[in-house]
Design a protein around this motif. Sequence first.
Motif: not given
Lengths: 113, 112
Positions: A18, A60-63, A65, A80-81, A83, A86
């Motif tokens: 994160t 918030t939108e999926n991962r 926020s 978060s999480d 990838q 990103d």
Amino acid sequence: AQTVTQSQPEMSVQEAETVTLSCTYDTSESNYYLFWYKQPPSRQMILVIRQEAYKQQNATENRFSVNFQKAAKSFSLKISDSQLGDTAMYFCAFMAGTYKYIFGTGTRLKVLA
Amino acid sequence: NAGVTQTPKFRVLKTGQSMTLLCAQDMNHEYMYWYRQDPGMGLRLIHYSVGEGTTAKGEVPDGYNVSRLKKQNFLLGLESAAPSQTSVYFCASRAGAAGELFFGEGSRLTVL
């Protein structure tokens, strides 16, 4: 004058972890909108998330926020999480009135495998 | 679904030459913008338009002119290009008061 400040020119994060990108702004307006835009290496800017100032609940939108602190004029983005996709430049933006969008200088995020 | 289209994508000019960047949007948006992006400076607003036939100056308008004769098109002109205008130019549009900006892919301009 309205300003948007992103104090982190570059950040890196390990894949799956994160990361939080900071943004502060200055305005005397009471009603405004805040945005995070993503600019991947392909260069085209896309919207990540939007927050209306009159809403207390954080968007918030999926991962993705945000942590919106109106009194402190702070609008941070949490990914978060993380990838590999990103990896991009992230711009914080402020809009008030009928036309004016103001952008920060951007934070370059690199997600490491 | 084209969205916002900018032409040309790349251009090299010599100092003093003129050129026009074209932005076209097919979303019937009222608001259109031209920004320039330079390293470490984010996006800076050059000119904007709130509707057909209207234009207004942004924060860095000097050396640029714009026109919006048709709602779907927003033209950015450089009458006499200078090396300081080397940049990546982005066009954007939006529909209404709280709308997100839709961006074109950018146009990289180099002035020698």
